[in-house]
Design a protein around this motif. Structure first.
Motif, PDB file in Angstrom:
ATOM      1  N   PHE A  37       0.851  -1.179   0.000  1.00 37.81           N
ATOM      2  CA  PHE A  37       0.000   0.000   0.000  1.00 37.81           C
ATOM      3  C   PHE A  37       0.889   1.231   0.000  1.00 37.81           C
ATOM      4  O   PHE A  37       2.093   1.163   0.275  1.00 37.81           O
ATOM      5  CB  PHE A  37      -0.945   0.012   1.208  1.00 37.81           C
ATOM      6  N   VAL A  38       0.266   2.367  -0.300  1.00 35.15           N
ATOM      7  CA  VAL A  38       0.997   3.637  -0.386  1.00 35.15           C
ATOM      8  C   VAL A  38       0.182   4.700   0.344  1.00 35.15           C
ATOM      9  O   VAL A  38      -1.027   4.835   0.111  1.00 35.15           O
ATOM     10  CB  VAL A  38       1.213   4.057  -1.854  1.00 35.15           C
ATOM     11  N   MET A  39       0.832   5.467   1.205  1.00 35.38           N
ATOM     12  CA  MET A  39       0.189   6.591   1.870  1.00 35.38           C
ATOM     13  C   MET A  39       0.602   7.878   1.162  1.00 35.38           C
ATOM     14  O   MET A  39       1.794   8.082   0.908  1.00 35.38           O
ATOM     15  CB  MET A  39       0.579   6.646   3.344  1.00 35.38           C
ATOM     16  N   PHE A  40      -0.382   8.712   0.852  1.00 38.61           N
ATOM     17  CA  PHE A  40      -0.083   9.900   0.054  1.00 38.61           C
ATOM     18  C   PHE A  40      -0.989  11.060   0.472  1.00 38.61           C
ATOM     19  O   PHE A  40      -2.024  10.891   1.113  1.00 38.61           O
ATOM     20  CB  PHE A  40      -0.249   9.600  -1.441  1.00 38.61           C
ATOM     21  N   GLY A  41      -0.622  12.269   0.079  1.00 37.22           N
ATOM     22  CA  GLY A  41      -1.375  13.479   0.399  1.00 37.22           C
ATOM     23  C   GLY A  41      -0.484  14.682   0.073  1.00 37.22           C
ATOM     24  O   GLY A  41       0.291  14.608  -0.880  1.00 37.22           O
ATOM     25  N   ARG A  42      -0.512  15.768   0.813  1.00 35.49           N
ATOM     26  CA  ARG A  42      -1.505  16.032   1.834  1.00 35.49           C
ATOM     27  C   ARG A  42      -2.615  16.874   1.238  1.00 35.49           C
ATOM     28  O   ARG A  42      -2.353  17.733   0.401  1.00 35.49           O
ATOM     29  CB  ARG A  42      -0.897  16.745   3.024  1.00 35.49           C
ATOM     30  N   PHE A  43      -3.828  16.649   1.707  1.00 39.94           N
ATOM     31  CA  PHE A  43      -4.989  17.336   1.177  1.00 39.94           C
ATOM     32  C   PHE A  43      -5.630  18.190   2.272  1.00 39.94           C
ATOM     33  O   PHE A  43      -5.707  17.773   3.434  1.00 39.94           O
ATOM     34  CB  PHE A  43      -6.014  16.330   0.656  1.00 39.94           C
ATOM     35  N   GLU A  44      -6.078  19.368   1.896  1.00 43.10           N
ATOM     36  CA  GLU A  44      -6.774  20.220   2.867  1.00 43.10           C
ATOM     37  C   GLU A  44      -8.033  19.530   3.377  1.00 43.10           C
ATOM     38  O   GLU A  44      -8.380  19.632   4.555  1.00 43.10           O
ATOM     39  CB  GLU A  44      -7.135  21.569   2.227  1.00 43.10           C
ATOM     40  N   ASP A  45      -8.718  18.833   2.488  1.00 40.46           N
ATOM     41  CA  ASP A  45      -9.931  18.114   2.876  1.00 40.46           C
ATOM     42  C   ASP A  45      -9.826  16.701   2.304  1.00 40.46           C
ATOM     43  O   ASP A  45     -10.306  16.409   1.209  1.00 40.46           O
ATOM     44  CB  ASP A  45     -11.171  18.837   2.334  1.00 40.46           C
ATOM     45  N   ARG A  46      -9.178  15.818   3.057  1.00 37.64           N
ATOM     46  CA  ARG A  46      -8.967  14.473   2.526  1.00 37.64           C
ATOM     47  C   ARG A  46     -10.276  13.709   2.368  1.00 37.64           C
ATOM     48  O   ARG A  46     -10.392  12.842   1.499  1.00 37.64           O
ATOM     49  CB  ARG A  46      -7.997  13.690   3.410  1.00 37.64           C
ATOM     50  N   HIS A  47     -11.253  13.998   3.231  1.00 44.09           N
ATOM     51  CA  HIS A  47     -12.532  13.295   3.093  1.00 44.09           C
ATOM     52  C   HIS A  47     -13.194  13.625   1.766  1.00 44.09           C
ATOM     53  O   HIS A  47     -13.805  12.752   1.136  1.00 44.09           O
ATOM     54  CB  HIS A  47     -13.475  13.636   4.244  1.00 44.09           C
ATOM     55  N   ALA A  48     -13.067  14.863   1.325  1.00 45.88           N
ATOM     56  CA  ALA A  48     -13.654  15.242   0.034  1.00 45.88           C
ATOM     57  C   ALA A  48     -12.994  14.476  -1.100  1.00 45.88           C
ATOM     58  O   ALA A  48     -13.666  14.041  -2.048  1.00 45.88           O
ATOM     59  CB  ALA A  48     -13.506  16.749  -0.177  1.00 45.88           C
ATOM     60  N   VAL A  49     -11.668  14.295  -1.032  1.00 49.89           N
ATOM     61  CA  VAL A  49     -10.963  13.514  -2.052  1.00 49.89           C
ATOM     62  C   VAL A  49     -11.418  12.061  -2.000  1.00 49.89           C
ATOM     63  O   VAL A  49     -11.722  11.437  -3.028  1.00 49.89           O
ATOM     64  CB  VAL A  49      -9.434  13.614  -1.851  1.00 49.89           C
ATOM     65  N   TRP A  50     -11.462  11.495  -0.781  1.00 51.16           N
ATOM     66  CA  TRP A  50     -11.927  10.111  -0.612  1.00 51.16           C
ATOM     67  C   TRP A  50     -13.330   9.939  -1.188  1.00 51.16           C
ATOM     68  O   TRP A  50     -13.592   8.976  -1.927  1.00 51.16           O
ATOM     69  CB  TRP A  50     -11.913   9.763   0.874  1.00 51.16           C
ATOM     70  N   ASP A  51     -14.221  10.856  -0.856  1.00 56.55           N
ATOM     71  CA  ASP A  51     -15.614  10.766  -1.302  1.00 56.55           C
ATOM     72  C   ASP A  51     -15.718  10.895  -2.817  1.00 56.55           C
ATOM     73  O   ASP A  51     -16.516  10.193  -3.463  1.00 56.55           O
ATOM     74  CB  ASP A  51     -16.433  11.858  -0.616  1.00 56.55           C
ATOM     75  N   SER A  52     -14.892  11.755  -3.400  1.00 57.71           N
ATOM     76  CA  SER A  52     -14.911  11.927  -4.857  1.00 57.71           C
ATOM     77  C   SER A  52     -14.416  10.669  -5.562  1.00 57.71           C
ATOM     78  O   SER A  52     -14.920  10.317  -6.639  1.00 57.71           O
ATOM     79  CB  SER A  52     -14.049  13.128  -5.251  1.00 57.71           C
TER      80      SER A  52
END
Length: 373
Positions: free
Chosen positions: A319-334
């Motif tokens: 697996f790979v951990m990546f980011g960083r996002f101001e709103d990671r939930h919005a990215v996940w949901d999209s």
């Protein structure tokens, strides 16, 4: 209900019906037909004796797990140095049952696997954490200081670490093992004139993703011979693609394994589980052949994400951990709305994606490109 459990929710990752599921670090390849057929034959044979209890100590399975580790890591172990359970979760719970408990402490470095505090909670063991360094490696000085202060009965470190994918450097592990020789809970004095006797902290290296480590990254198994307070946990869920089998195991000194045998429930590994695991192990060469492909796909995924300007943690896992996002939930949901499920876990702003088949990885990249654009 115990007051400390009241109001808590059971552990579980989101289960959403989408075409591409890359959220729980499964091996994306189903067992080959010949593997499934051999497992079915082994289970059918075992079924004829289900009126009898299985062997409590499963010596044949322990022998075959030791033989596999000799090939995979080059470390020769006796079957008496192997223990197994219903996934590595149960094996680690055995460790806490044997060495933890009221008045004792478990230590780990965070961020790390979210089940660790639950092992401690369920065994009424105090749970203490120390922060990892900015690059997600273990902060050696902070960890040793915490060991000195809290005298943990058990130190658990995942390597490769979940959710970051970071491997523990051998020199750091050696330093921790040396420090751990005298940082365990003190023996209770037996008389008024007796002094506290220092004991060792049991150091557990959780190598659930160990087979995916990059070239040149050694296994902690190589250090077992000189460190009787070291245990290394593995699983058949990931590299073997047997998550549904529920078979995890641990390698350690015989004395440590014997302590785990004291706390295990009778007949905790069913005859069906033992038969299926032995059948799967007989195909270890072909099953392990998938590991190189998944490593290559992981490395390509890391390069792609970094090429998009994202922060990506070095990974020795699948697996790979990546980011960083101001709103990671919005990215996940999209991504979910585009048919791709990954995991919203780890430090703020970061997401984790499991390595899938080449086709699944392409779909993830395409969906992420749409989200980022």
């Amino acid at each position: 209900m115990r007051p400390d459990l009241a109001g808590l929710s059971p552990y579980g990752a989101p289960r959403i019906d989408v075409p591409v599921i890359l959220n729980v670090n499964e091996n994306p390849f189903a067992p080959a037909p010949e593997v499934a057929e051999d497992i079915a034959r082994a289970v059918q044979a075992a079924a004829t004796g289900l009126n009898r209890y299985p062997d409590r100590d499963f010596p044949e399975l322990r022998e075959q797990l030791a033989a596999y580790l000799a090939v995979e890591s080059g470390v020769e172990l006796g079957p008496e140095q192997i223990w197994a359970g219903n996934g590595s979760n149960e094996v680690l719970l055995h460790v806490l049952q044997a060495y933890g408990g009221a008045g004792r402490t478990m230590l780990t470095a965070t961020p790390s696997y979210s089940m660790y505090p639950e092992y401690a909670r369920d065994t009424q063991t105090a749970f203490v954490t120390v922060d990892r360094a900015d690059d997600f490696t273990v902060d050696l000085d902070a960890t040793r200081a915490a060991m000195t202060e809290h005298r943990p009965a058990v130190l658990v470190l995942a390597s490769p670490n979940n959710p970051t994918g970071t491997a523990l450097a051998t020199e750091d592990l050696l330093a921790l093992l040396e420090h751990a020789r005298t940082t365990g809970p003190a023996d209770t004095p037996t008389g008024p004139d007796d002094a506290d006797t220092p004991t060792a902290t049991v150091v557990v290296i959780d190598e659930a993703y160990g087979e995916f480590r990059r070239e040149g990254t050694p296994s902690a198994l190589e250090l077992l011979a000189d460190h009787p307070h070291l245990a290394v946990a593995r699983t058949m869920s990931k590299a073997f693609g047997m998550a549904g089998l529920r078979l995890g195991y641990l390698a350690a000194a015989r004395e440590l394994v014997d302590h785990l045998r004291v706390v295990r429930l009778p007949y905790h590994l069913s005859a069906i589980t033992q038969a299926a695991a032995l059948a799967a192990l007989s195909h270890r060469d072909s099953l392990m052949g998938q590991v190189k492909l998944l490593r290559d796909e992981r490395d390509a995924l890391v390069d792609h994400l970094r090429g998009r300007g994202l922060e990506v943690a070095d990974s020795d896992a699948n697996f790979v951990m990546f980011g960083r996002f101001e709103d990671r939930h919005a990215v996940w949901d999209s991504l979910v709305s585009r048919g791709v499920l990954i995991r919203e876990v780890g430090p703020q702003g970061m997401l984790r994606v499991s390595v899938g088949t080449p086709e699944e990885n392409d779909r993830f990249r395409a969906a992420l490109e749409e989200v980022l654009s």
